[in-house]
Motif scaffolding. Structure first.
Motif, short mmCIF file in Angstrom:
data_model
loop_
_atom_site.label_atom_id
_atom_site.label_comp_id
_atom_site.label_asym_id
_atom_site.label_seq_id
_atom_site.Cartn_x
_atom_site.Cartn_y
_atom_site.Cartn_z
N SER A 67 48.72 34.39 40.58
CA SER A 67 48.21 35.76 40.31
C SER A 67 46.71 36.01 39.53
O SER A 67 46.18 34.37 39.64
CB SER A 67 48.92 36.50 38.54
OG SER A 67 48.72 35.47 37.66
N VAL A 68 46.29 36.90 39.49
CA VAL A 68 44.43 36.51 39.09
C VAL A 68 44.46 35.84 38.01
O VAL A 68 43.35 35.11 38.42
CB VAL A 68 44.48 38.39 38.19
CG1 VAL A 68 42.74 38.81 38.48
CG2 VAL A 68 44.68 39.72 39.97
N LYS A 69 45.28 36.28 36.70
CA LYS A 69 44.65 35.28 35.83
C LYS A 69 45.80 33.85 35.80
O LYS A 69 46.00 33.37 33.60
CB LYS A 69 44.61 36.07 34.30
CG LYS A 69 43.00 36.94 35.06
CD LYS A 69 42.81 38.11 34.01
CE LYS A 69 41.40 38.12 34.46
NZ LYS A 69 41.33 39.55 33.54
N ALA A 70 46.34 33.30 36.42
CA ALA A 70 46.99 32.76 35.66
C ALA A 70 47.34 31.88 36.75
O ALA A 70 47.53 32.09 38.15
CB ALA A 70 48.62 32.87 35.46
N VAL A 71 48.73 30.58 37.05
CA VAL A 71 48.32 29.24 38.18
C VAL A 71 49.72 29.04 37.51
O VAL A 71 50.40 28.71 36.78
CB VAL A 71 47.59 28.45 38.11
CG1 VAL A 71 47.89 27.81 39.62
CG2 VAL A 71 46.55 28.66 38.38
#
Lengths: 132, 485, 427
Positions: A67-71
């Motif tokens: 996602s934009v701020k997580a893997v």
């Protein structure tokens, strides 16, 4: 974010503790992310999948979703050889959010040990995990 | 001033560079050519790179307008936790632009660069005094580069003892750069949780430290703004098993002249000159991340080293055990000039005062806001304090919304969602250069936002309202990356 | 308010035994005026033009910097901001860096460029690591012996804790990388060469690309003199996969070697493998154009130990400076300035040849070249006494090249200074 009661968890598939689903299609198994996982991750922007022909054991990491701020890593529900990957996700990763059990599938595999299927969770057991 | 500080003024739209200008314009005075032209082989050349042609006034207006869309420390309070956004005295800029510094070439013979070498040598000595360490290299380009250098030093130390190790202990409060720096050296990070008080316990470190662990990376004060009280005991456990203690000195602004980290058992520390020593941050660098270490690690420091001989200062490369070169030349010299000027201006008392006021200001904010915002660790803090959005979640308002609303009040938001150990963290580092009036206004703004969260949550959800742009679609940016025009 | 009687009570968590009893041993504080005096005195101890006549390049180059750029850098909205984590109030930095990324892709003919790296050498080290991570099973990289010796040193440092091998490729009589020597090296994940190389010679990138691509490896092109691409074709047109180098020439002062500007450009294929910040274009809630940091999942603050690099703070303000410089020269200006650099260096080369000096490598050069100065050490010292710095002796890096000197002439060097140099060398 959805409450557990709001989640779409079909009866005819199996689940893992790491939030993948698996569905038998003839002799192969289709794999994807559960509604719970996609909801937790939020807007998915990129999906990295293996190449056709690669083999993994049960529990191996075979790719990841971003996602934009997580893997988040994704793991094999059962061991096997990858026979198909969802090419659509390259250009439209949001399918995992929109239809996690249909157009948003990740890979299809040929299981090495078909018996590993039996260890997967059914809906009721998965719900217990989620509530745990 | 009783009005809310944030106001909307006339902001000018400005197109992209290549949407301006006209072929043939030029914004630089072209030097006269006093030799005959000598064409290059046509197969190697092209008709230029395809830049737009702009006049000087085109360029000046473009960047002046762009600058007006930015918020800097000179604009207002910038309480970005762990980043130490203190005011940057302007005299430092002047010193760095002196011709003898600015135009000096790194390949000049040593005898012709004595000014630069002397400055580096003196600044290294200042940092030795401030940290209590035995040796310093100013070379690393930034904090993370200092960490990498530190990890390379640890690697070289164990290799020299024919006792190479595979793991390193990193607390859950660490900056992401810590595990990434360790991984570049092949170390497997071993995560350790902080205890109930928000700090590490010696017991938990002792339980996982073993002969295959190279050492520990610890930030002190940690990213919760708390002093690591058990660090000396932790260091004993690490040393007992042959490991080394690496301190991430990103938060040194709390400790200048208060204590020397060497006394806590630290073997290697990096400092961030662009944070603690007020060389500005530049909107993302350049910074400088010097490393300081003890005598037994000094042989491994990167080359060249600056040495003082009878006939002056020299760049010395003859250090066979050194990890080698880590940058093309001797680091970010221009940044060093500013840090050197800063230390000379403040002196010992001034540095100590800076740290004391930084801690006083953070504690003031903590006390003023703890009845309004949830404070997960209610203990005396150092230079920063960490709140969360827990009290406000019932209004369906998150940390992000609170941060964005602060923009409308004319403040830069704090660091948010970090450290990861606090869900919805709001990490506030006011620094010593904010006055009491400024802190009070910030506190008032935070309280007003808290009231709005209850009464008008939509003000927060749609904030900021007064900035040039509203919230941006980061999902679209990441799904279909458009990285150049 | 904070619950303590005096400011000394502010540190209750620090045990007394660690608190300093004495003040730090530092010089007494200076007023601004005393500081000016002291710093001017220190700065005066360094040799700069016009008092000295410098023919030094080798990684740091003397170019004119217009006053407009120094003035714009005084805009503290740029210099006193942090990394643009809050895009709504950082659009100046963000659009500026987006424009920088774009101008760099044009300069180098590449698909994408990052928001900057520390310097050329550190960018090269990380590029080589990418080639190895990409290939997974291969364990070696080839690096030309004509890559700047300090860059090769930095690569060795970055590689020291790994098991990867670096193979150095020798050079030819022309002063180019001997690409045929690559054929016998097995297991190559990538190959790095510099153009113009350390001897100033422009490399045959096309052949290098064909060779390494034929072996399923990555072509990495490095450079120390960015201005060369104001007139030369960009490395991307020769098939480079990664282009990394130093952007100091683009409006940044030499400043004793730093800060400079690490440039990191890549093909679209390698977008998710490259280190550092990237700015992307998007829209805001009202549909207005705006910019954000993007593809952050590659980075350390999200991926931690699995990140593509540990880099966080980079050289952002230097990238802004370079963008301002490229905007100021424009297409027309950069080409003229680049051509002048070549003209000056060619003039000096020809004058030296006419005066009987040997130019040992005959490959085409940009603004630097090698000359043999007989009895070099004495001559170099004699010229130093006359305030002429006759380039850089390179024997230290290439022991077989005794009396070989690397000379540089940029647009700032006057014909009269070059004539003086030749006359003094010949006398």
């Amino acid at each position: 974010m959805k409450e557990i009661s709001e989640l779409n968890l079909p009866e005819d598939i199996r689940y893992t503790k790491t939030h993948e689903w698996a569905k038998k299609i003839g002799k192969t198994i289709k794999v994807g992310l559960t509604d719970y996982a996609q909801n937790q991750l939020g807007d998915i922007v990129f999906v990295e999948l293996p190449k056709i022909g690669e083999s993994f054991s049960k529990g191996d990491e075979f790719g990841n979703v971003e996602s934009v701020k997580a893997v988040s890593e994704i793991y094999m529900p059962v061991g096997g050889e990858v026979v198909a990957v969802n090419q659509e996700l390259e250009s439209t990763p949001e399918l995992v959010n929109q239809n996690p059990y249909s157009e948003g599938w990740l890979i299809e595999l040929k299981p090495t040990h078909p018996a590993e299927w039996d260890a997967l969770l059914d809906k009721a057991a998965y719900l217990v995990e989620l509530k745990g | 001033m009783n009005e809310k500080r944030g106001a909307s003024g006339l902001i000018l739209n400005e197109p992209l560079l290549w949407e301006k200008g006209s072929t043939g314009r030029c914004g630089i005075s072209i030097p006269k050519n006093d030799v005959k032209t000598s064409p290059l082989d046509k197969n190697m050349t092209r008709e230029g790179p395809g830049f737009p042609d702009l006049s000087e006034v085109d360029v000046i207006r473009h960047y002046t307008r762009l600058s007006q869309w930015n918020f800097g420390v000179d604009t207002g309070m910038y309480p970005l936790g762990s980043c130490t956004m203190k005011y940057n005295p302007k005299t430092n800029e002047r010193q760095a632009s002196l011709k003898g510094f600015n135009e000096s070439h790194p390949f000049l013979p040593d005898a012709l660069s004595q000014g630069a070498l002397e400055l580096i040598y003196s600044l290294e000595n200042f940092l030795k005094e401030i940290t209590g360490m035995d040796a310093v290299s100013l070379q690393p380009a930034a904090g993370a580069h200092g960490e990498l250098t530190g990890m390379l030093l640890i690697h070289a130390y164990h290799r020299a003892r024919e006792n190479q190790r595979s793991k390193i202990i990193i607390p859950d409060t660490a900056h992401g750069t810590n595990p990434a720096s360790a991984a570049l050296c092949g170390y497997q990070p071993v995560n350790i949780q902080s205890g109930e008080k928000g700090i590490l316990t010696a017991k938990s470190v002792a339980a996982i430290m073993d002969g295959d662990t190279a050492g520990i990376m610890v930030t002190n004060p940690n990213t919760l703004g708390l002093y690591e009280e058990e660090l000396p005991e932790i260091a004993e456990h690490i040393h007992e098993k042959g490991g080394l203690v690496y301190c991430d000195g990103a938060n040194m602004n709390a400790l200048m002249g208060i204590l020397k980290v060497r006394d806590l058992g630290v073997d290697i520390i990096h400092l961030n000159l662009h944070k603690t020593f007020s060389t500005p941050h530049g909107g993302g660098g350049p910074g400088a991340g010097p490393v300081a270490c003890t005598k037994n690690i000094e042989p491994y420091l990167p080359i060249p080293r600056i040495v003082k001989k009878d006939n002056g200062f020299r760049l010395d490369e003859h250090h066979p055990e050194s990890i080698g070169r880590i940058m093309t030349f001797y680091g970010h010299f221009g940044v060093m000039v500013k840090a050197y000027s800063y230390i000379l201006s403040l002196g010992a008392e001034g540095l100590k005062k800076a740290s004391r006021y930084a801690v006083l200001n953070a504690n003031y904010i903590k006390e003023k806001l703890k009845d309004t915002y949830h404070l997960p660790y209610d203990r005396p803090c150092m230079h920063e304090c960490v709140f969360s959005d827990e009290n406000h979640r019932s209004y369906h308002v998150s940390t992000l919304d609170i941060a964005k609303r602060l923009i409308d009040y004319g403040f830069h938001p704090p660091t948010i969602y970090f450290p990861l150990v606090v869900s919805g963290a709001i990490m506030i580092e006011p620094t010593e250069t904010e006055s009491k009036e400024e802190l009070d206004q910030f506190v008032e703004a935070m309280k007003a936002i808290s009231d709005e969260a209850r009464e008008h949550p939509e003000y927060l959800k749609n904030a900021p309202h007064l900035s040039k742009v509203k919230r941006l679609d980061e999902t679209a940016a990441a799904r279909k990356p458009c990285l150049c025009g | 308010m904070v619950g303590v009687q005096s400011i000394d009570g502010l540190f209750p968590t620090i045990p007394e035994k660690y608190k300093l009893k004495n003040t730090l041993n530092l010089p007494p504080p200076l007023t601004e005026w005393e500081l000016d005096e002291q710093m001017e005195q220190l700065a005066g101890k360094t040799a700069v033009s016009p008092e000295y006549s410098l023919f030094l390049g080798a990684g740091r180059y003397d170019h004119y910097i217009p006053s407009s750029i120094r003035y714009l850098l005084g805009r503290s909205e740029f210099s006193t901001a942090y990394t643009p984590y809050q895009p709504e109030i950082s659009q100046g930095t963000l659009q500026g860096i987006y424009e920088f990324q774009t101008l760099i892709t044009k300069l180098l003919e590449m698909d994408i460029a990052t928001a900057s790296h520390y310097d050329g050498a550190t960018a090269l080290a990380e590029a080589l690591l990418i080639s190895l991570r990409k290939s997974k099973e291969k364990k070696s990289v080839a690096v030309s012996s004509l890559v700047h010796p300090h860059y090769r040193d930095v690569v060795k440092t970055y590689f020291s804790p790994t098991e990867y091998e670096i193979v150095e490729i020798p050079f030819t009589k022309e002063g180019r990388t001997d690409l045929d020597r690559m054929d016998s090296i097995e297991n190559l994940a990538g190959m790095a060469l510099q153009s113009p190389n350390f001897f100033g010679v422009i490399e045959d990138l096309k052949t290098a690309g064909e060779k390494i691509h034929g072996r399923d490896g990555i072509l990495i092109v490095s450079f120390t003199e960015a201005l060369a691409y104001g007139i030369l074709k960009g490395p991307g047109s020769s098939g480079a996969d990664l282009v990394v180098g130093e952007g100091q020439s683009l409006g940044i002062p030499k400043s004793f070697g730093g800060p400079g500007l690490g440039i990191f450009a890549s093909t679209n294929d390698l977008m998710r493998s490259i280190p550092g910040r990237l700015v992307g274009k998007t829209r805001d809630a009202d549909g207005k154009m705006g910019f954000v940091l993007t593809l952050a999942t590659r980075e350390q603050h999200i991926r931690r130990e699995k990140a593509t690099s540990n880099i966080c703070t980079n050289n952002g303000l230097c990238a802004m400076t370079a963008a301002m410089y490229m905007a100021s020269t424009g297409n027309t200006g950069i080409r003229v300035i680049a051509q002048q650099n070549h003209d000056k260096a060619e003039y000096l080369k020809q004058e030296l040849k006419s005066a009987g000096f040997t130019i040992p490598f005959d490959g085409p050069t940009f603004n630097e070249f090698i000359v043999v100065i007989p009895n070099g050490q004495n001559t170099y010292q004699r010229l130093l006494n006359k305030k002429i710095v006759a380039g850089l002796p390179i024997e230290k890096y290439y022991p077989q090249l005794k009396d070989h000197y690397l000379l540089c002439a940029t647009e700032t060097v006057k014909k009269s200074a070059m004539d003086d140099l030749v006359r003094e060398l010949a006398s």
